[in-house]
Design a protein around this motif. Sequence first.
Motif, PDB file in Angstrom:
ATOM      1  N   TYR A 599       0.811 -19.860   2.595  1.00  0.00           N
ATOM      2  CA  TYR A 599       1.111 -19.132   3.829  1.00  0.00           C
ATOM      3  C   TYR A 599       2.178 -18.064   3.610  1.00  0.00           C
ATOM      4  O   TYR A 599       2.085 -16.955   4.140  1.00  0.00           O
ATOM      5  CB  TYR A 599       1.562 -20.102   4.923  1.00  0.00           C
ATOM      6  CG  TYR A 599       1.900 -19.409   6.224  1.00  0.00           C
ATOM      7  CD1 TYR A 599       0.893 -19.018   7.092  1.00  0.00           C
ATOM      8  CD2 TYR A 599       3.227 -19.131   6.557  1.00  0.00           C
ATOM      9  CE1 TYR A 599       1.180 -18.359   8.274  1.00  0.00           C
ATOM     10  CE2 TYR A 599       3.532 -18.491   7.743  1.00  0.00           C
ATOM     11  CZ  TYR A 599       2.512 -18.097   8.600  1.00  0.00           C
ATOM     12  OH  TYR A 599       2.808 -17.433   9.771  1.00  0.00           O
ATOM     13  N   ASP A 682      -6.368 -17.117  10.984  1.00  0.00           N
ATOM     14  CA  ASP A 682      -5.290 -17.853  11.650  1.00  0.00           C
ATOM     15  C   ASP A 682      -5.176 -17.427  13.113  1.00  0.00           C
ATOM     16  O   ASP A 682      -5.061 -18.271  14.015  1.00  0.00           O
ATOM     17  CB  ASP A 682      -3.971 -17.591  10.920  1.00  0.00           C
ATOM     18  CG  ASP A 682      -2.771 -18.192  11.638  1.00  0.00           C
ATOM     19  OD1 ASP A 682      -2.555 -19.403  11.515  1.00  0.00           O
ATOM     20  OD2 ASP A 682      -2.063 -17.440  12.340  1.00  0.00           O
ATOM     21  N   TRP A 700      -7.690 -25.140  11.177  1.00  0.00           N
ATOM     22  CA  TRP A 700      -6.335 -24.618  10.969  1.00  0.00           C
ATOM     23  C   TRP A 700      -5.533 -25.505  10.026  1.00  0.00           C
ATOM     24  O   TRP A 700      -4.736 -25.021   9.227  1.00  0.00           O
ATOM     25  CB  TRP A 700      -5.642 -24.493  12.326  1.00  0.00           C
ATOM     26  CG  TRP A 700      -4.341 -23.754  12.313  1.00  0.00           C
ATOM     27  CD1 TRP A 700      -4.154 -22.398  12.295  1.00  0.00           C
ATOM     28  CD2 TRP A 700      -3.020 -24.333  12.334  1.00  0.00           C
ATOM     29  NE1 TRP A 700      -2.813 -22.087  12.315  1.00  0.00           N
ATOM     30  CE2 TRP A 700      -2.083 -23.263  12.335  1.00  0.00           C
ATOM     31  CE3 TRP A 700      -2.544 -25.643  12.345  1.00  0.00           C
ATOM     32  CZ2 TRP A 700      -0.709 -23.473  12.359  1.00  0.00           C
ATOM     33  CZ3 TRP A 700      -1.164 -25.849  12.369  1.00  0.00           C
ATOM     34  CH2 TRP A 700      -0.260 -24.772  12.368  1.00  0.00           C
ATOM     35  N   HIS A 705      -0.959 -22.317   6.646  1.00  0.00           N
ATOM     36  CA  HIS A 705      -0.425 -22.145   7.995  1.00  0.00           C
ATOM     37  C   HIS A 705       1.032 -22.563   8.039  1.00  0.00           C
ATOM     38  O   HIS A 705       1.548 -23.176   7.099  1.00  0.00           O
ATOM     39  CB  HIS A 705      -1.230 -22.962   9.014  1.00  0.00           C
ATOM     40  CG  HIS A 705      -1.143 -24.442   8.797  1.00  0.00           C
ATOM     41  ND1 HIS A 705      -2.057 -25.132   8.026  1.00  0.00           N
ATOM     42  CD2 HIS A 705      -0.239 -25.377   9.216  1.00  0.00           C
ATOM     43  CE1 HIS A 705      -1.735 -26.418   7.995  1.00  0.00           C
ATOM     44  NE2 HIS A 705      -0.623 -26.597   8.710  1.00  0.00           N
TER      45      HIS A 705
END
Length: 883
Positions: A599, A682, A700, A705
Amino acid sequence: MQTNLYEQIPTKYNPKEIEEKTYQFWLDGKYFEADNNSDKKPFTIVIPPPNVTANLHIGHALNNTLQDILIRWKRMQGYDALWLPGTDHAGIATQNRVENMLSQDGLSRYDLGREKFLEKTWEWKNKYGDIIINQLKKMGCSCDWSRERFTMDEGCSQAVREVFVRLYEKGLLYRGNYIVNWCPRCETTLSDIEVEHEDKQGKLTHIKYPATDGSGYITVATTRPETMLGDVAVAVHPEDERYSHLIGKTVLLPLMDREIPVIADEYVDSEFGSGAVKITPAHDPNDFEIGQRHKLTPISIMDEKGYMNDNAGKFSGMERYQARKQVVEELRNLDLLEKVEEHDHSVGHCYRCSTVIEPYLSDQWFVKMQPLAEPAIDVVKKNDVRFVPDRFTKIYLHWMENTRDWCVSRQLWWGHRIPAWYCADCNEVIVARETPSACTKCNSTNITQDEDVLDTWFSSALWPFSTLGWPENTKDINKYYPTDVLITGYDIIYFWVARMIFSGLEFMDQKPFSDVVITGLVRDAEGRKMSKSLGNGVDPLEVIENYGADAMRFMLATGTTPGNDQRFNWDKVESSRNFANKIWNASRFVMMNLGDLQYEQVSLTGDLKTSDKWILHRLNETVKNFDRLLTRYEFGEAGRVLYDFIWSDYCDWYIELAKLTLNAEDETAKANTKSVLCYVLDKILKLLHPYMPYITEEIWQHIPHEGKALVVAPFPEYSQQLVFTEAAEQMQVLMDTVRNVRNIRAEMNVPPSKKIALLIKPNTDNHKQIFESGKAYLQGLCNTESLDIDLELKTPEKAMTAVTSGAQIYLPLEGLIDKDKEIARLEKERQKLQAEVDRVQGKLNNEKFVAKAPAQVIDQERAKEADYKAKLQKVEERINELK
């Protein structure tokens, strides 16, 4: 739930495998619970409490899906979002269900007695209350279950008693002997809005009332001849010259041999019937008011079950309709029946059991409505409480401006028992917050509590504040009241919405909510109202079992427009499931290509390609439009905006464009595209989460993330930094070109795998630059063998052509297809279509067919003719182009 590698996510989306575990994950994380200690701005919705009578239906699924969309959206936007759940005791309906259950064993509530019957009813409540809560959870509803309420729980009951006492102390609650709507089946009163009126064909019976002085008779007309047994007068209009000589005299009431006066009252309509009206104050609301004006003593001739009582003389003991027939027959035998004629009129029915209601005189408790209605009217006129759509404002105001005093007592056992006690020794009425041990006037202990309970809507009217702890001064009431929005159906604007508004203003000095969003009904595929009798109802759990909760939610939400009904269609549910599969497969592709991207490595600061900028621009526009539409409660349009962006822009276009970069050699461009793929996915999952919470949370959790759960992740915001207008305009030109090339391929039956020569003649130098810079996109998506972009391009002799937004494009036929084979194929198709045209025209030219066939069939044949001729014309044009 923790981030997993791509290989660990299943190849196919299976709702059953993720829904239960995902919901438990949310519960374990306490993500639905509001925090009254936080400094976040509150956003509050109180659920319209479902009745504990039976399972939820598809209309409940729609209503609760819309509420969940709002609450999830606001939670992700950073609000302290409270969606307060609960259920309603539904007095009449639940008692009827329990009594029906007992009747199967040959028992009645009287056989059990009040205490045992209430035990059975609580058992029913616990069973169906649990079922309802579990259904809401299956739907994905993110209610704060730690604050679940019931209209008869201890706190709500305390609020009900407090309101009753305050109204009584303020003189807004009184007890009196008045005409009420009475259901002989349910044996209870009904408020005016609980009576459903239906047009019925009845009979108008004209009866002769002989004058006692022997001067003749006066004729009255009635639709309910059995009630004449309780007549206390005959009324005429004071200006009706036909009867002026009878005013002040008396007539003999047939069958009862009782003298009654002839009175004059302006209420009488001289044009209806004979112009003379029988006055029965105990069995007609208008007659009751006339009786009050003329000081007439009412005579009740019927009991609570609809049977004639002792005041009905020899008709005593007869059921009301049996008595009607007998009364008419005896009048005919006595030559006192002038005539009986057919008569259409509106008949009131009980909204619960459909029994014809009976106007009935009895002691009841009433709330004075005018003082309460006035501020409730003002708050809506000032737009402090807003109806969406606005047309329902007029419906609300019409009822509030014409409301009558509200009869709040019900002759039931299930409900809030009226907190009033009667002293047998001094007749004192004691209304109290706490149960008294003795009479407050004479100190006698010979006191009994009122047997009746309060109207269900009396407690429901307090729902926005009783559920938050009122009358106690709680943290919840201070933070979450007034609530923000109410989402409910148009069928309970009178029953519930209006009563919550005036109750909130009276007891909280504040409106209960700002917006009232009105939903329509969910009808079947043919537009019919769903009902048990038609057998066309839809069980939400069946939909979830077969398609998943997300598919049901998305179908319902995108099919709604504020205030309008929608049709349930299984094909639409399947389309929503296909949408879920599309997202799942697209997400798997993205994960497959992200490698070990973390991420923290996702960045938009690199040298982005035109396609990257375009998808970011479209994402930004989608965020802006979604926020605008959902703020206006346009759930359907907001959902369709997401659908179009996700399906078309991201899945169909950007992923295909990204493949070109990912399969090329430029490592920097690959890294940028991976970041954009991940970044946009996302944001897509966050945007879609309120509509499809399960699949979005699951995906997700598998992509790079930040945070523990999508349900509380920050919602996307519009950003000026993601405005790439020029790139968006350039991509539209390129995409338009690709679409046209693909259309030509389809028309010419050229397989996508076959390489083509593509010639482009741009309109301007600027367009030439766009095509030159987008060469890689055109070569990859159009599968070109050669690509020629030239402002001075000479038109080829034999080519398929199309005009796009920035150029003229040509696909030379040479090498594109085998002309001879294609002409042969098209000739066969032409012959086939010509045969169809001849066949249909033969039918339409046949006079016998046209004369006998239904208009609908003829219209269908004409439509076929037009369709076949249009297809034939296109085939002939293609043949000519090839020759």
